[in-house]
Scaffold this motif. Structure first.
Motif, PDB file in Angstrom:
ATOM      1  N   GLU A   3       0.852  -1.179   0.000  1.00 45.54           N
ATOM      2  CA  GLU A   3       0.000   0.000   0.000  1.00 45.54           C
ATOM      3  C   GLU A   3       0.890   1.231   0.000  1.00 45.54           C
ATOM      4  O   GLU A   3       2.052   1.161   0.390  1.00 45.54           O
ATOM      5  CB  GLU A   3      -0.947   0.032   1.198  1.00 45.54           C
ATOM      6  N   ALA A   4       0.317   2.356  -0.432  1.00 45.30           N
ATOM      7  CA  ALA A   4       1.068   3.609  -0.453  1.00 45.30           C
ATOM      8  C   ALA A   4       0.113   4.776  -0.558  1.00 45.30           C
ATOM      9  O   ALA A   4      -1.000   4.643  -1.064  1.00 45.30           O
ATOM     10  CB  ALA A   4       2.040   3.626  -1.633  1.00 45.30           C
ATOM     11  N   HIS A   5       0.577   5.924  -0.072  1.00 41.35           N
ATOM     12  CA  HIS A   5      -0.175   7.161  -0.279  1.00 41.35           C
ATOM     13  C   HIS A   5       0.785   8.335  -0.319  1.00 41.35           C
ATOM     14  O   HIS A   5       1.928   8.244   0.116  1.00 41.35           O
ATOM     15  CB  HIS A   5      -1.272   7.355   0.777  1.00 41.35           C
ATOM     16  N   GLN A  47      -3.641   7.540  -3.391  1.00 41.18           N
ATOM     17  CA  GLN A  47      -3.532   6.377  -2.505  1.00 41.18           C
ATOM     18  C   GLN A  47      -3.818   5.107  -3.283  1.00 41.18           C
ATOM     19  O   GLN A  47      -4.742   5.077  -4.109  1.00 41.18           O
ATOM     20  CB  GLN A  47      -4.544   6.538  -1.368  1.00 41.18           C
ATOM     21  N   LYS A 100       0.834  12.637   0.450  1.00 39.00           N
ATOM     22  CA  LYS A 100       0.136  13.775   1.049  1.00 39.00           C
ATOM     23  C   LYS A 100       0.768  15.078   0.568  1.00 39.00           C
ATOM     24  O   LYS A 100       1.988  15.162   0.391  1.00 39.00           O
ATOM     25  CB  LYS A 100       0.238  13.735   2.573  1.00 39.00           C
ATOM     26  N   VAL A 127      -4.215  13.630   1.959  1.00 44.63           N
ATOM     27  CA  VAL A 127      -3.926  12.558   1.006  1.00 44.63           C
ATOM     28  C   VAL A 127      -4.466  12.972  -0.352  1.00 44.63           C
ATOM     29  O   VAL A 127      -5.651  13.281  -0.498  1.00 44.63           O
ATOM     30  CB  VAL A 127      -4.550  11.216   1.457  1.00 44.63           C
ATOM     31  N   GLU A 187      -2.856   6.600  -9.525  1.00 45.25           N
ATOM     32  CA  GLU A 187      -3.030   7.739  -8.636  1.00 45.25           C
ATOM     33  C   GLU A 187      -1.749   8.574  -8.754  1.00 45.25           C
ATOM     34  O   GLU A 187      -0.693   8.056  -9.130  1.00 45.25           O
ATOM     35  CB  GLU A 187      -3.215   7.276  -7.193  1.00 45.25           C
ATOM     36  N   LEU A 220       1.024   4.266  -8.076  1.00 47.86           N
ATOM     37  CA  LEU A 220       1.109   5.617  -7.542  1.00 47.86           C
ATOM     38  C   LEU A 220       2.313   6.252  -8.220  1.00 47.86           C
ATOM     39  O   LEU A 220       3.457   5.848  -7.974  1.00 47.86           O
ATOM     40  CB  LEU A 220       1.271   5.608  -6.018  1.00 47.86           C
ATOM     41  N   VAL A 237       5.535  10.991   0.783  1.00 49.65           N
ATOM     42  CA  VAL A 237       5.130   9.686   0.257  1.00 49.65           C
ATOM     43  C   VAL A 237       5.380   8.637   1.330  1.00 49.65           C
ATOM     44  O   VAL A 237       6.486   8.541   1.858  1.00 49.65           O
ATOM     45  CB  VAL A 237       5.924   9.331  -1.025  1.00 49.65           C
ATOM     46  N   GLN A 238       4.351   7.866   1.621  1.00 47.79           N
ATOM     47  CA  GLN A 238       4.475   6.793   2.601  1.00 47.79           C
ATOM     48  C   GLN A 238       4.083   5.493   1.921  1.00 47.79           C
ATOM     49  O   GLN A 238       3.080   5.439   1.199  1.00 47.79           O
ATOM     50  CB  GLN A 238       3.575   7.056   3.801  1.00 47.79           C
ATOM     51  N   LEU A 239       4.906   4.447   2.139  1.00 52.65           N
ATOM     52  CA  LEU A 239       4.619   3.174   1.492  1.00 52.65           C
ATOM     53  C   LEU A 239       5.099   2.024   2.352  1.00 52.65           C
ATOM     54  O   LEU A 239       5.931   2.189   3.227  1.00 52.65           O
ATOM     55  CB  LEU A 239       5.292   3.120   0.113  1.00 52.65           C
TER      56      LEU A 239
END
Length: 149
Positions: A10-12, A22, A14, A19, A121, A74, A131-133
Motif C-alpha cells: 500500500e502507499a499514499h 492512494q 500527502k 492525502v 493515482e 502511484l 510519500v508513505q509506502l
C-alpha cells in the motif's frame, strides 16, 4: 527518463497534510524526466513498468506484472532522480527537463498507463509531497530509458 519502481502492499502521498493519491497493492513509481526525453523514452518506461514481472506467482517466483495482479500505480514526479552527484557535495540537476517539459511527459506517462487499463493515482507536480509506502519484499527496480540496448 528514469523510474524507480517499488513493489508495495500500500502507499499514499500527502500534500499539505491531505492525502492526494492512494493505492493498495501495486507499484510506486518515482519518475524523473531528462532534458530531451522523447516519445520513445516515454513508451519504453510505460511498457516496462506495466509489464515488469516482479510480483510472485503461486509458486513464489516473480512472474506476474501489475496488470496480472490487478494492481495500481502511484506515480510521483521526482526530478531529483536526474541529480548528478559525481562532483562536489551538491547535486547538479542540469540534465533534468525544465518544469513545463517534465510535467508534460509525466502527464503523458500517467495517461498512457491508464490507457492500458491500470489504475493510476498521482501526487501534485512540483508540490512538497510526503510519500508513505510499505515496500513488499522489499523489491525495488531502477528503469532508465538511456540504458536501452
Amino acid at each position: 527518463m528514469r523510474g524507480v519502481v517499488q513493489r508495495v502492499l500500500e502507499a499514499h502521498v500527502k500534500v499539505d497534510g491531505q492525502v492526494v493519491g492512494q493505492i493498495a497493492q501495486g507499484l510506486v513509481v518515482l519518475l524523473g524526466v531528462a532534458e530531451g526525453d522523447t516519445e520513445t523514452d516515454l513508451k519504453y518506461l510505460v511498457e516496462k513498468t506495466i509489464n515488469l514481472r516482479i510480483f510472485e506467482d503461486d509458486e513464489g517466483k516473480m512472474n506476474r506484472s501489475v496488470i496480472d495482479i490487478g494492481g495500481s500505480i502511484l506515480a510521483i514526479s521526482q526530478f531529483t532522480l536526474l541529480g548528478d552527484c559525481r562532483k562536489g557535495r551538491r547535486p547538479s540537476f542540469i540534465t533534468a527537463a525544465k518544469p513545463e517539459e517534465a510535467n508534460a511527459k509525466y502527464e503523458d506517462y500517467v495517461r498512457l498507463v491508464r490507457q492500458q487499463g491500470v489504475t493510476v493515482e498521482t501526487g501534485i507536480f512540483r508540490a512538497d509531497m510526503k510519500v508513505q509506502l510499505i515496500n513488499d519484499g522489499p523489491v525495488t527496480m531502477i528503469l532508465d530509458s538511456t540504458k536501452l540496448l
